[in-house]
Scaffold this motif. Structure first.
Motif, PDB file in Angstrom:
ATOM      1  N   PHE A 255       0.839  -1.195   0.000  1.00 53.14           N
ATOM      2  CA  PHE A 255       0.000   0.000   0.000  1.00 53.14           C
ATOM      3  C   PHE A 255       0.879   1.251   0.000  1.00 53.14           C
ATOM      4  CE2 PHE A 255      -1.720   3.439   2.624  1.00 53.14           C
ATOM      5  CZ  PHE A 255      -2.853   3.771   1.891  1.00 53.14           C
ATOM      6  N   TYR A 256       0.470   2.257  -0.739  1.00 52.56           N
ATOM      7  CA  TYR A 256       1.197   3.524  -0.744  1.00 52.56           C
ATOM      8  C   TYR A 256       0.203   4.675  -0.801  1.00 52.56           C
ATOM      9  CZ  TYR A 256       0.250   3.505  -5.783  1.00 52.56           C
ATOM     10  OH  TYR A 256      -0.361   3.479  -7.008  1.00 52.56           O
ATOM     11  N   SER A 257       0.596   5.792  -0.271  1.00 51.03           N
ATOM     12  CA  SER A 257      -0.225   6.996  -0.310  1.00 51.03           C
ATOM     13  C   SER A 257       0.517   8.075  -1.092  1.00 51.03           C
ATOM     14  CB  SER A 257      -0.536   7.499   1.099  1.00 51.03           C
ATOM     15  OG  SER A 257       0.655   7.902   1.756  1.00 51.03           O
ATOM     16  N   LYS A 258      -0.188   9.135  -1.400  1.00 50.54           N
ATOM     17  CA  LYS A 258       0.418  10.243  -2.130  1.00 50.54           C
ATOM     18  C   LYS A 258       1.560  10.858  -1.325  1.00 50.54           C
ATOM     19  CE  LYS A 258      -0.822  14.490  -4.605  1.00 50.54           C
ATOM     20  NZ  LYS A 258      -1.936  15.412  -4.965  1.00 50.54           N
ATOM     21  N   ALA A 259       1.381  10.952  -0.007  1.00 45.93           N
ATOM     22  CA  ALA A 259       2.424  11.520   0.850  1.00 45.93           C
ATOM     23  C   ALA A 259       3.676  10.635   0.858  1.00 45.93           C
ATOM     24  CB  ALA A 259       1.892  11.694   2.272  1.00 45.93           C
ATOM     25  N   LYS A 262       5.527  11.080  -2.423  1.00 46.06           N
ATOM     26  CA  LYS A 262       6.166  12.400  -2.448  1.00 46.06           C
ATOM     27  C   LYS A 262       7.481  12.378  -1.675  1.00 46.06           C
ATOM     28  CE  LYS A 262       5.337  17.202  -0.969  1.00 46.06           C
ATOM     29  NZ  LYS A 262       6.489  17.273  -0.041  1.00 46.06           N
ATOM     30  N   LEU A 263       7.459  11.818  -0.453  1.00 45.99           N
ATOM     31  CA  LEU A 263       8.667  11.778   0.374  1.00 45.99           C
ATOM     32  C   LEU A 263       9.746  10.901  -0.252  1.00 45.99           C
ATOM     33  CD1 LEU A 263       7.062  11.516   3.938  1.00 45.99           C
ATOM     34  CD2 LEU A 263       8.194  13.508   2.934  1.00 45.99           C
ATOM     35  N   PHE A 264       9.339   9.747  -0.782  1.00 49.84           N
ATOM     36  CA  PHE A 264      10.330   8.853  -1.398  1.00 49.84           C
ATOM     37  C   PHE A 264      10.890   9.456  -2.682  1.00 49.84           C
ATOM     38  CE2 PHE A 264      11.473   5.139  -4.071  1.00 49.84           C
ATOM     39  CZ  PHE A 264      12.496   4.642  -3.271  1.00 49.84           C
TER      40      PHE A 264
END
Length: 428
Positions: A255-259, A262-264
């Motif tokens: 699972f991944y989120s937009k945040a 962005k950080l990665f």
């Protein structure tokens, strides 16, 4: 192979005849390509399909991607380039260094109409070998958005705009594609994708293996920051870099989120930038951010271009123009006659700028660059870039830009000698 090809075509002919269907044998509709053969002379130039013929071709468009017989996707890359050039020419009618669209609007439009075409199926066709023309166009676009007169390092333009390099964006798209396939594994639609992925990993497909390694880098980063989302088996696969067991990862781990993305993205971008600029001899590396500059919409295009010129050395301030065209600028000194006119000097020590404004700028730069003393600030445009995501700092810089006594240039007319040196000059 030719024997089986004829059997397949015969079956198609029989089936279409039975159901009274007509096969469209026009170009880009029904045709065939022979990939990676050592005996191209043995490949027939056509096959019969009922009372029609289908012909051998070197390339064909499938679902918007042009496949060629060598699978180097150069034809597709050229097609994408031509489409981007047309869109960029249309966009240029509404923007200039000194008028109309500002950099924030330009960046949003570019993401909408340029990136939408550029990154379609990019994980399939985008490679270093077919990106030279597109990279050149991207440099022109980013330079136009920032507004420098002279050449500026491409990496610096991307940092100013808050837009990662094209290869980094493509890597993120690829990572999200694989993570989505794994996280939705129980659904019927993605089962063939997982099967195909397992087969390619077993055959040690180089492209797929490189993609999975990038995905594992993201998962290692996520494991460090969000360990609660991983099972013991997930942790074992990721830490052990067990590529063959990658499809067995749980949906929660992928699972991944937009945040998160962005950080990665900023992490990968920073590592790439550090390597690139250190090899170029830079001692001070700017901090990257995908956040746009917080320039007020009330600021004119002319003011924002002058403000962004503080972020690079190849600007229209006296210190650089003096080295480029001495007939225009006979001295590198500022109007205050105290030091060379650089962006750092104007913001921190120029006597023509209000003292209170200068003190606030120094304070904001110290906070953003994590230093305790003013003497620890590096007199370099990178120091200004590292402070540029602070809205208060931006507002104060615009006050300096609007100081009439500084007489900052908006344009310059170079002699032929100056123009030739301009083309060779790049900020290092």
């Amino acid at each position: 192979l030719l024997y089986y090809m004829k059997i397949v075509l015969g079956s198609i002919t029989e089936w279409t005849s039975k159901w009274r269907m007509v096969v469209n044998c026009d170009v880009n509709k029904t045709e065939y390509i022979c990939f990676h053969t050592n005996t191209p002379e043995l490949v027939p130039t056509s096959f019969a399909l009922g009372n029609k013929s289908i012909y051998l071709t070197d390339h064909s468009k499938v679902l918007g991607v042009i496949l060629d017989k060598k699978l180097n996707f150069k034809e597709h890359s050229q097609g994408v380039f031509n489409k981007l050039v047309y869109r960029w020419v249309c966009l240029c009618r509404y923007s200039n260094r000194n008028w109309r669209l500002n950099q924030r609007v330009m960046t949003r439009i570019v993401k909408a109409i340029i990136f939408s075409s550029l990154f379609y199926a990019s994980m399939v066709w985008m490679r270093n070998t077919n990106m030279s023309a597109i990279n050149s166009l991207w440099y022109k676009i980013s330079k136009s958005a920032v507004g420098p007169v002279f050449n500026v390092h491409s990496s610096l333009l991307e940092v100013i705009l808050g837009v990662p390099p094209l290869e980094v964006i493509n890597r993120m798209i690829t990572i999200k594609h694989y993570l989505k396939a794994i996280s939705e594994q129980p659904t019927e639609f993605t089962d063939p994708h997982i099967t195909f992925l397992c087969e390619e990993l077993k055959s040690q497909n180089t492209a797929v293996t490189c993609h999975i390694r990038d995905v594992l880098k993201f998962l290692e980063w996520k494991l460090e920051h969000y360990p609660q989302q991983f099972t013991p088996m997930d942790t074992s696969i990721i830490i052990g870099k067990k590529l063959d067991l990658f499809p067995r990862l749980s949906g929660g781990s992928c699972f991944y989120s937009k945040a998160m993305v962005k950080l990665f993205t900023e992490c990968v971008w920073q590592d790439s930038l550090n390597t690139k600029l250190l090899l170029d001899g830079w001692s001070n590396i700017p901090k990257v951010s995908t956040d746009p500059l917080k320039i007020p919409f009330s600021a004119s295009r002319n003011d924002e271009v002058k403000f962004m010129s503080f972020f690079y050395k190849n600007n229209l301030l006296n210190s650089f123009v003096f080295r480029t065209e001495r007939t225009i600028c006979p001295s590198p000194l500022c109007i205050c006659l105290e030091e060379e006119q650089t962006g750092f000097h104007l913001l921190t020590s120029c006597s023509l700028v209000d003292v209170e404004v200068r003190e606030q700028l120094i304070h904001r730069m110290m906070l953003c660059n994590l230093v305790k003393l003013e003497e620890e600030l590096v007199h370099d445009p990178v120091t200004i870039i590292n402070s540029s995501r602070d809205p208060e700092f931006v507002a104060l810089c615009l006050e300096v830009v609007r100081t009439h006594d500084l007489q900052l240039r908006s344009k310059i007319t170079l002699s032929k000698k100056g123009k030739s040196s301009q083309n060779e000059t790049e900020d290092g």
